[in-house]
Design a protein around this motif. Structure first.
Motif, PDB file in Angstrom:
ATOM      1  N   VAL A   1       0.774  -1.252   0.061  1.00  0.00           N
ATOM      2  CA  VAL A   1       0.079   0.503   0.535  1.00  0.00           C
ATOM      3  C   VAL A   1       0.986   1.180  -0.077  1.00  0.00           C
ATOM      4  O   VAL A   1       2.195   0.793   1.046  1.00  0.00           O
ATOM      5  N   THR A   2       0.045   2.953   0.144  1.00  0.00           N
ATOM      6  CA  THR A   2       0.937   3.700  -0.060  1.00  0.00           C
ATOM      7  C   THR A   2       1.516   4.041   0.955  1.00  0.00           C
ATOM      8  O   THR A   2       0.269   3.200   2.085  1.00  0.00           O
ATOM      9  N   LYS A   3       1.860   4.896   1.496  1.00  0.00           N
ATOM     10  CA  LYS A   3       1.790   5.759   2.530  1.00  0.00           C
ATOM     11  C   LYS A   3       0.500   6.329   3.083  1.00  0.00           C
ATOM     12  O   LYS A   3       1.044   6.090   4.207  1.00  0.00           O
ATOM     13  N   ASP A   4      -0.401   6.643   2.680  1.00  0.00           N
ATOM     14  CA  ASP A   4      -1.516   6.940   3.057  1.00  0.00           C
ATOM     15  C   ASP A   4      -2.542   5.234   2.977  1.00  0.00           C
ATOM     16  O   ASP A   4      -3.970   5.784   3.375  1.00  0.00           O
ATOM     17  N   GLY A   5      -2.209   4.530   2.528  1.00  0.00           N
ATOM     18  CA  GLY A   5      -2.451   3.061   2.793  1.00  0.00           C
ATOM     19  C   GLY A   5      -3.212   2.834   2.130  1.00  0.00           C
ATOM     20  O   GLY A   5      -4.280   1.827   1.772  1.00  0.00           O
ATOM     21  N   SER A   6      -3.674   3.484   0.959  1.00  0.00           N
ATOM     22  CA  SER A   6      -4.259   2.938  -0.476  1.00  0.00           C
ATOM     23  C   SER A   6      -3.693   1.843  -1.394  1.00  0.00           C
ATOM     24  O   SER A   6      -1.964   2.120  -1.513  1.00  0.00           O
ATOM     25  N   PRO A   7      -3.830   1.029  -1.628  1.00  0.00           N
ATOM     26  CA  PRO A   7      -3.501  -0.704  -2.451  1.00  0.00           C
ATOM     27  C   PRO A   7      -2.747   0.185  -3.888  1.00  0.00           C
ATOM     28  O   PRO A   7      -2.955   1.184  -4.383  1.00  0.00           O
ATOM     29  N   LYS A   8      -2.098  -0.224  -4.283  1.00  0.00           N
ATOM     30  CA  LYS A   8      -1.108  -0.265  -5.036  1.00  0.00           C
ATOM     31  C   LYS A   8      -1.078  -1.762  -6.249  1.00  0.00           C
ATOM     32  O   LYS A   8      -0.483  -1.212  -7.344  1.00  0.00           O
ATOM     33  N   LEU A   9      -1.712  -2.879  -5.648  1.00  0.00           N
ATOM     34  CA  LEU A   9      -2.468  -3.536  -6.379  1.00  0.00           C
ATOM     35  C   LEU A   9      -3.606  -3.016  -6.660  1.00  0.00           C
ATOM     36  O   LEU A   9      -4.039  -3.227  -5.501  1.00  0.00           O
ATOM     37  N   VAL A  10      -4.042  -2.683  -8.311  1.00  0.00           N
ATOM     38  CA  VAL A  10      -5.738  -2.124  -8.492  1.00  0.00           C
ATOM     39  C   VAL A  10      -5.861  -3.280  -9.507  1.00  0.00           C
ATOM     40  O   VAL A  10      -5.382  -3.421 -10.159  1.00  0.00           O
ATOM     41  N   ASP A  11      -7.462  -2.838  -9.778  1.00  0.00           N
ATOM     42  CA  ASP A  11      -7.913  -2.614 -10.649  1.00  0.00           C
ATOM     43  C   ASP A  11      -7.305  -2.245 -12.089  1.00  0.00           C
ATOM     44  O   ASP A  11      -7.863  -3.224 -13.168  1.00  0.00           O
ATOM     45  N   ARG A  12      -7.622  -1.025 -12.028  1.00  0.00           N
ATOM     46  CA  ARG A  12      -6.685  -0.442 -13.292  1.00  0.00           C
ATOM     47  C   ARG A  12      -6.002   0.753 -13.000  1.00  0.00           C
ATOM     48  O   ARG A  12      -6.076   1.921 -11.965  1.00  0.00           O
ATOM     49  N   CYS A  13      -5.021   0.968 -13.348  1.00  0.00           N
ATOM     50  CA  CYS A  13      -3.697   1.691 -13.042  1.00  0.00           C
ATOM     51  C   CYS A  13      -4.397   3.495 -13.726  1.00  0.00           C
ATOM     52  O   CYS A  13      -5.965   3.320 -14.255  1.00  0.00           O
ATOM     53  N   THR A  14      -4.195   4.210 -12.663  1.00  0.00           N
ATOM     54  CA  THR A  14      -4.999   5.997 -12.778  1.00  0.00           C
ATOM     55  C   THR A  14      -3.146   6.298 -12.859  1.00  0.00           C
ATOM     56  O   THR A  14      -3.990   7.937 -13.542  1.00  0.00           O
ATOM     57  N   LEU A  15      -2.063   5.872 -12.993  1.00  0.00           N
ATOM     58  CA  LEU A  15      -1.468   6.642 -13.375  1.00  0.00           C
ATOM     59  C   LEU A  15      -0.945   6.207 -14.578  1.00  0.00           C
ATOM     60  O   LEU A  15      -0.992   5.486 -14.825  1.00  0.00           O
ATOM     61  N   PRO A  16       0.127   7.237 -15.041  1.00  0.00           N
ATOM     62  CA  PRO A  16       0.954   6.998 -16.670  1.00  0.00           C
ATOM     63  C   PRO A  16       1.310   5.887 -16.436  1.00  0.00           C
ATOM     64  O   PRO A  16       2.366   5.454 -15.797  1.00  0.00           O
ATOM     65  N   LEU A  17       0.860   5.261 -17.564  1.00  0.00           N
ATOM     66  CA  LEU A  17       1.148   3.537 -17.886  1.00  0.00           C
ATOM     67  C   LEU A  17       3.057   3.477 -18.170  1.00  0.00           C
ATOM     68  O   LEU A  17       3.847   4.564 -18.881  1.00  0.00           O
ATOM     69  N   THR A  18       4.023   3.036 -17.695  1.00  0.00           N
ATOM     70  CA  THR A  18       5.253   2.034 -18.400  1.00  0.00           C
ATOM     71  C   THR A  18       5.368   1.243 -18.512  1.00  0.00           C
ATOM     72  O   THR A  18       5.634   1.053 -20.331  1.00  0.00           O
ATOM     73  N   GLY A  19       4.054   0.162 -19.491  1.00  0.00           N
ATOM     74  CA  GLY A  19       3.831  -1.297 -19.871  1.00  0.00           C
ATOM     75  C   GLY A  19       2.617  -1.805 -19.891  1.00  0.00           C
ATOM     76  O   GLY A  19       1.855  -1.146 -18.833  1.00  0.00           O
ATOM     77  N   VAL A  20       2.045  -2.411 -20.621  1.00  0.00           N
ATOM     78  CA  VAL A  20       0.666  -2.426 -20.502  1.00  0.00           C
ATOM     79  C   VAL A  20       0.763  -3.985 -20.582  1.00  0.00           C
ATOM     80  O   VAL A  20       2.235  -4.675 -21.417  1.00  0.00           O
ATOM     81  N   ALA A  21      -0.178  -4.990 -19.446  1.00  0.00           N
ATOM     82  CA  ALA A  21       0.177  -6.331 -19.601  1.00  0.00           C
ATOM     83  C   ALA A  21       1.669  -6.762 -19.654  1.00  0.00           C
ATOM     84  O   ALA A  21       1.543  -8.139 -20.072  1.00  0.00           O
ATOM     85  N   CYS A  22       2.453  -6.592 -19.295  1.00  0.00           N
ATOM     86  CA  CYS A  22       4.014  -6.808 -18.813  1.00  0.00           C
ATOM     87  C   CYS A  22       4.199  -7.399 -18.123  1.00  0.00           C
ATOM     88  O   CYS A  22       5.000  -7.971 -17.463  1.00  0.00           O
ATOM     89  N   VAL A  23       3.501  -7.124 -16.372  1.00  0.00           N
ATOM     90  CA  VAL A  23       4.039  -7.321 -15.145  1.00  0.00           C
ATOM     91  C   VAL A  23       3.234  -9.397 -14.694  1.00  0.00           C
ATOM     92  O   VAL A  23       2.995  -9.075 -15.453  1.00  0.00           O
ATOM     93  N   THR A  24       4.476  -9.545 -14.623  1.00  0.00           N
ATOM     94  CA  THR A  24       4.257 -11.252 -14.529  1.00  0.00           C
ATOM     95  C   THR A  24       4.214 -12.135 -12.644  1.00  0.00           C
ATOM     96  O   THR A  24       3.229 -12.950 -12.194  1.00  0.00           O
ATOM     97  N   ARG A  25       5.298 -11.034 -12.096  1.00  0.00           N
ATOM     98  CA  ARG A  25       5.074 -11.281 -10.930  1.00  0.00           C
ATOM     99  C   ARG A  25       4.966 -10.547  -9.906  1.00  0.00           C
ATOM    100  O   ARG A  25       6.052  -9.438 -10.037  1.00  0.00           O
ATOM    101  N   ILE A  26       4.664  -9.652  -8.038  1.00  0.00           N
ATOM    102  CA  ILE A  26       4.702  -9.103  -8.168  1.00  0.00           C
ATOM    103  C   ILE A  26       4.732  -9.609  -6.427  1.00  0.00           C
ATOM    104  O   ILE A  26       4.779 -10.491  -5.583  1.00  0.00           O
ATOM    105  N   TYR A  27       6.040  -8.496  -5.630  1.00  0.00           N
ATOM    106  CA  TYR A  27       7.222  -9.973  -4.386  1.00  0.00           C
ATOM    107  C   TYR A  27       6.400  -7.664  -3.668  1.00  0.00           C
ATOM    108  O   TYR A  27       7.261  -7.064  -4.014  1.00  0.00           O
ATOM    109  N   SER A  28       5.423  -8.141  -2.423  1.00  0.00           N
ATOM    110  CA  SER A  28       5.337  -6.562  -1.705  1.00  0.00           C
ATOM    111  C   SER A  28       5.457  -6.798  -0.416  1.00  0.00           C
ATOM    112  O   SER A  28       5.890  -8.036  -0.133  1.00  0.00           O
ATOM    113  N   SER A  29       5.256  -6.246   0.097  1.00  0.00           N
ATOM    114  CA  SER A  29       5.544  -5.936   1.699  1.00  0.00           C
ATOM    115  C   SER A  29       4.572  -7.031   2.481  1.00  0.00           C
ATOM    116  O   SER A  29       4.587  -7.855   4.203  1.00  0.00           O
ATOM    117  N   LEU A  30       3.853  -7.362   1.743  1.00  0.00           N
ATOM    118  CA  LEU A  30       2.824  -8.391   2.242  1.00  0.00           C
ATOM    119  C   LEU A  30       2.106  -9.897   1.510  1.00  0.00           C
ATOM    120  O   LEU A  30       2.104 -10.248   2.239  1.00  0.00           O
TER     121      LEU A  30
END
Length: 229
Positions: free
Chosen positions: A152-181
């Motif tokens: 999550v972000t510093k204010d507790g908002s999810p970083k794993l989301v239904d749809r990105c709201t920020l400018p994209l780096t790439g489309v449908a490219c990520v295969t695995r996420i290693y998060s703090s949880l």
């Protein structure tokens, strides 16, 4: 809701966990900042070959403080050491390696990852990195794209989301996420939970995630050494 500050992984622990999945002999690019830590934690008996966009292949560990040679730096302007066989090349040749599909793994940070694998990691519109840079080439060319991030972000908002709201780096490219949880895969357009930290229920983890978490088989406990720095 569980107080996640007591149970979440440190950046070093996230980097350690990601390092365990790098295949022996893999050619790997580590993103600037937090992902660079992965190079510290190569498992015994495995040796990745690290690539940096500014033109070095198979460099060594960071030098001891005071022993830096500032002519030898990675793309994040951090000092590196040389190994037998280290090679140097032009920036254009470095990107020919990237765009030619010669990297096995690219490991990057993220502001947001969408459940279909979209990645936003270069700008928040609030003084962030001013341009997407080489990350756009990496995420479309490397064979496997992994992300390291707080869940999550510093204010507790999810970083794993239904749809990105920020400018994209790439489309449908990520295969695995290693998060703090958790460790989460992107499979067929949705998040699949593979591992989660002890002391956190699935419902609490889901509440901290901005898209549905799917479960396929057993979910392992995400454990890392405690004395990492």
């Amino acid at each position: 809701m569980t107080d996640i500050s007591r149970i979440k992984l440190s950046n070093a622990q996230i980097a350690w966990r990601a390092a365990q999945d790098i295949e022996d002999g893999a050619y790997v690019n580590l993103g600037i900042g937090f992902p660079e830590m992965v190079a510290r934690f190569q498992p015994e008996g495995k040796q990745a070959i690290f690539h940096t966009e500014n033109g070095i292949l198979d460099f060594g560990a960071a030098p001891a403080p005071g022993d830096e040679d500032w002519d030898l730096i990675n793309a994040g302007k951090k000092a590196v050491t040389l190994k037998p066989g280290t090679s140097f090349f032009h920036h254009a040749d470095s990107f020919a390696m990237v765009r030619g599909g010669h990297l096995d793994v690219a490991i990057l940070g993220a502001y947001q990852v969408a459940q279909n694998g979209d990645l936003a990691n270069w700008s928040t519109g609030k003084g962030g990195i001013p341009a997407v840079g080489g990350a756009m080439d990496l995420v479309q060319s490397a064979k496997r794209i992994a992300v390291l991030t707080d869940h999550v972000t510093k204010d507790g908002s999810p970083k794993l989301v239904d749809r990105c709201t920020l400018p994209l780096t790439g489309v449908a490219c990520v295969t695995r996420i290693y998060s703090s949880l958790a460790v989460v895969d992107v499979v067929d357009g949705h998040f699949v939970l593979r591992e989660q930290v002890a002391g956190l229920s699935f419902d609490d983890l889901q509440a901290l995630t901005g898209a549905p978490l799917h479960v396929e088989g057993d979910v392992a406990t995400l454990t890392c050494p405690e004395d990492l720095a």
